[in-house]
Design an enzyme around this catalytic site. Structure first.
Site, PDB file in Angstrom:
ATOM      1  CG  HIS A 162      30.983   5.038  19.561  1.00  0.00           C
ATOM      2  ND1 HIS A 162      31.942   4.842  18.581  1.00  0.00           N
ATOM      3  CD2 HIS A 162      29.990   5.753  18.971  1.00  0.00           C
ATOM      4  CE1 HIS A 162      31.538   5.402  17.449  1.00  0.00           C
ATOM      5  NE2 HIS A 162      30.356   5.955  17.654  1.00  0.00           N
ATOM      6  CD  GLU A 165      34.250   2.834  20.237  1.00  0.00           C
ATOM      7  OE1 GLU A 165      34.804   3.952  20.256  1.00  0.00           O
ATOM      8  OE2 GLU A 165      33.810   2.303  19.193  1.00  0.00           O
ATOM      9  CG  HIS A 307      36.477   6.262  18.224  1.00  0.00           C
ATOM     10  ND1 HIS A 307      35.107   6.227  18.212  1.00  0.00           N
ATOM     11  CD2 HIS A 307      36.818   7.565  18.039  1.00  0.00           C
ATOM     12  CE1 HIS A 307      34.629   7.451  18.019  1.00  0.00           C
ATOM     13  NE2 HIS A 307      35.647   8.279  17.919  1.00  0.00           N
ATOM     14  CE1 TYR A 348      32.460  10.566   2.493  1.00  0.00           C
ATOM     15  CE2 TYR A 348      31.018   8.643   2.607  1.00  0.00           C
ATOM     16  CZ  TYR A 348      31.968   9.404   1.936  1.00  0.00           C
ATOM     17  OH  TYR A 348      32.420   8.994   0.720  1.00  0.00           O
ATOM     18  CD  GLU A 367      38.421   2.942  15.473  1.00  0.00           C
ATOM     19  OE1 GLU A 367      38.144   2.315  16.515  1.00  0.00           O
ATOM     20  OE2 GLU A 367      37.584   3.640  14.867  1.00  0.00           O
TER      21      GLU A 367
END
Length: 397
Positions: A162, A165, A307, A348, A367
């Site tokens: 992302h 990130e 992430h 998902y 994370e």
């Protein structure tokens, strides 16, 4: 560090002389074999550099070698044109030195320019690291993979799926730097010899999956006028792209994989957006296709996707994760990081989900940190210390 081979020398001799593991010298010079070694040929010695030294009154090669705690022949090796009995005050000679860690600065706004600079520097200093361009982004930016090690176990780690990130790319690059430095000095990391990891495991690292998104967040509007209009429209006219997770086309790359994709599609945005839009079909975006293809090609034994944020790690998908190994690895990740291990989440179509579903092998989403993306750089050191234990455990378990 580049040196010129002498008559009778070998990689084994340089390994003992300079205290660099033999396999790293061999892997840093893949085109040089025992049969092809010839005097006068230049070769690379990883993890070292040449420091300039100005001769002082009374200096000799012997006294200089003693002062720097290096073998006398190491001085001869890196000063092939110098006659030791004919050195004079203020002459300049080379001293072989171990490169200090870190050699790259990762605690900064980590865009593609920073990544490319640091990859080039690491490859120059640690030529046993191999670079592969595995594909291109929408804006034709290279997606690079760094490969380290010779082991049968194949571990894949990636960052910056992302755009906002991007701190994960810096974290992964610092780990690669630390690991390479430990290899060159034959050090122990978290109780494990770095060279044992190198022999047992091959690391495949993709530091930046979404280069276009990262550059949009950090650099602002792209130069291409067509894409300027597209992203401004998707961002409702704002030039603040700090909330942008998607690729440049407004597709969330971690909602792009064929792992119950249709379940994610119905509850996500129905058109391109700064975040969460899964696209018109799985694997519609070049960046996602690249990641699926490289995974299929190399048949990784486990994957770790970095992430932000939440200080959590996710390790299951629909009961398809292999047991007990996935749970054991997750427990170790939790122990070394303090992050909470969570087996199932209501999500998902992620890369980790698809990997577990397709290969029935351990996959993890980590994370990093806590707060609002993009996380502030003041968290970098803390995030890195939490994460390095996970990354090492991913290699040795």
């Amino acid at each position: 560090m580049e040196i010129v081979m002498r008559n009778g020398d070998s990689f084994w001799y340089y390994s003992r002389l300079l205290s660099i593991p033999y396999v790293l010298i061999k892997d840093s010079n893949p085109n040089v074999t025992a049969a092809s070694m010839i005097a006068g040929e230049s070769i690379e010695i990883p993890g070292m550099f040449l420091e300039k030294y100005k001769i002082k009154n009374g200096d000799t090669f012997f006294s200089i070698a003693d002062k720097y705690d290096i073998p006398l022949d190491a001085l001869y090796l890196v000063n092939p044109t110098v006659k030791p009995k004919e050195i004079f005050t203020k002459d300049i000679i080379n001293i072989p030195r171990v490169l200090p860690y870190p050699s790259i600065k990762c605690q900064r706004k980590y865009n593609t320019a920073a990544l490319n600079h640091d990859i080039s520097k690491l490859l120059n200093v640690y030529p046993f690291i191999k670079k592969q361009e595995i594909g291109k982004s929408v804006l034709d930016k290279p997606i690079e993979m760094l490969v380290i090690g010779n082991g049968k176990k194949k571990v894949h780690i990636n960052g910056s799926f992302h755009g906002n990130e991007w701190i994960t790319s810096g974290v992964l690059m610092r780990f690669i730097n630390e690991y390479a430095a430990a290899l060159s000095t034959d050090k122990v990391l978290n109780g494990y010899k770095a060279m044992d990891l190198y022999r047992d495991t091959t690391l495949y690292a993709v530091p930046m999956v979404d280069p276009d998104g990262v550059d949009l967040v950090l650099n602002g509007l792209p130069e291409n006028s067509e894409w300027k209009e597209v992203v401004l429209k998707l961002n409702k006219g704002s030039k603040d792209f700090s909330g942008w997770k998607a690729n440049i086309r407004g597709v969330d790359l971690n909602n792009q994989f064929p792992a119950r994709w249709e379940l994610e599609q119905v509850r996500k945005p129905t058109s391109p957006a700064p975040r969460d839009y899964p696209g018109t079909a799985p694997l519609s975006e070049p960046e996602a296709i690249v990641m699926a293809e490289v995974t299929e090609k190399h048949q990784f034994d486990r994957v770790v996707a970095l992430h932000t944020q939440g200080k959590e790690l996710y390790w299951g998908f629909e009961g398809e994760e292999p047991m007990p190994i996935s749970g054991e690895i997750a427990s170790e990740f939790e122990r070394v990081s303090g992050y909470k291990a969570i087996r199932y989440v209501d999500s998902y179509a992620g890369y980790k989900d698809w990997f577990i579903q397709e290969y029935r092998k351990p996959g993890f989403t980590i994370e990093l940190g806590i707060g609002i993306n993009p996380l502030p750089l003041r968290q970098f050191d803390t995030i890195y210390e939490d994460t390095r234990g996970i990354l090492l455990a991913a290699l040795y378990m």
